[in-house]
Design a protein around this motif. Sequence first.
Motif, short mmCIF file in Angstrom:
data_model
loop_
_atom_site.label_atom_id
_atom_site.label_comp_id
_atom_site.label_asym_id
_atom_site.label_seq_id
_atom_site.Cartn_x
_atom_site.Cartn_y
_atom_site.Cartn_z
N PRO A 223 0.81 -1.19 0.19
CA PRO A 223 -0.01 0.10 -0.16
C PRO A 223 0.86 1.44 -0.01
N GLU A 224 0.03 2.45 -0.03
CA GLU A 224 0.84 3.65 0.00
C GLU A 224 2.04 4.09 0.91
N ASN A 225 1.59 3.34 2.45
CA ASN A 225 2.28 4.09 3.55
C ASN A 225 2.50 2.88 4.37
N ASP A 226 3.65 3.08 5.06
CA ASP A 226 3.94 2.11 6.24
C ASP A 226 2.86 1.56 7.04
N GLN A 227 2.14 2.36 7.53
CA GLN A 227 1.09 2.09 8.52
C GLN A 227 0.05 1.15 7.60
N SER A 228 -0.36 1.48 6.64
CA SER A 228 -1.33 0.32 5.86
C SER A 228 -0.60 -1.02 5.52
N ALA A 229 0.79 -0.94 5.36
CA ALA A 229 1.41 -2.13 5.17
C ALA A 229 1.47 -3.18 6.43
N GLY A 230 1.39 -2.39 7.54
CA GLY A 230 1.39 -3.17 8.68
C GLY A 230 0.02 -3.84 9.11
N PHE A 231 -0.91 -3.01 8.67
CA PHE A 231 -2.34 -3.65 8.63
C PHE A 231 -2.54 -4.83 7.74
N LEU A 232 -2.00 -4.70 6.53
CA LEU A 232 -2.06 -5.68 5.64
C LEU A 232 -1.26 -6.94 5.90
#
Length: 240
Positions: A223-232
Amino acid sequence: MRLFPRDRRARASAPTESTELSEQQRALLPERFEAVAEALAERSSYVAEACWVVGHDLAETGVSLGESLEDLRMTTQTLENRDPAFVEVHALSVAWSEATLGYLHTISCADPLTGLSTLAHVRGRISELYRDAKACSHALVVTDAHLPGPPGHKTDSIATARRMSLLGQTARTVFAGAAAVGQVGHSRMVVVAPRDETLVKRLGLLKRMVEHSADRIWIEGLPENDQSAGFLLDELARGA
């Protein structure tokens, strides 16, 4: 009339300072601090280095930083009746921290049974990609391992670990430039792979090589940002 030359009398009367530790001092020293004490007694320029060695050794044996600093203070009080100098505290503390972080790194980066990176390590590698603005050039290749037995059947943990280990070995061969090859969840592997013109070909090769060991293999874009990658990653771990 002088019986002795003036300079000779002066030399004879000058006290000689001992650089040897007395038995009483040695008895008061904390364990492992004898090298530091000897460096202090000799007025050596290597006191900080001795503190570094001791700090590293104490961390490796499980002694806390607080206890290590107390022992350092006891040593300097015994030898010179003073608290430790900043350079001595700094050397011991840095060495203790480096040894401790090194140990934590070894136990948190890879699962000892599978050799695959842990979820925390995969998460850290992805965060590095975002910090270096390289996340858009990578993608996740996700593999669900095929476990023997009917769906929902509890599989032996050793058998699962062996299957995940073999999948990891194959994935490292196919994706030699991967930032990480890790396990998320019970039976799911994630490869943080370069998103280049060879990605689809490598995916096809991996599918062929693990045809009987995997139920499903697919690509997830970051995803676009690091936080969203953590959620993924959390979502992938929950679904495994």
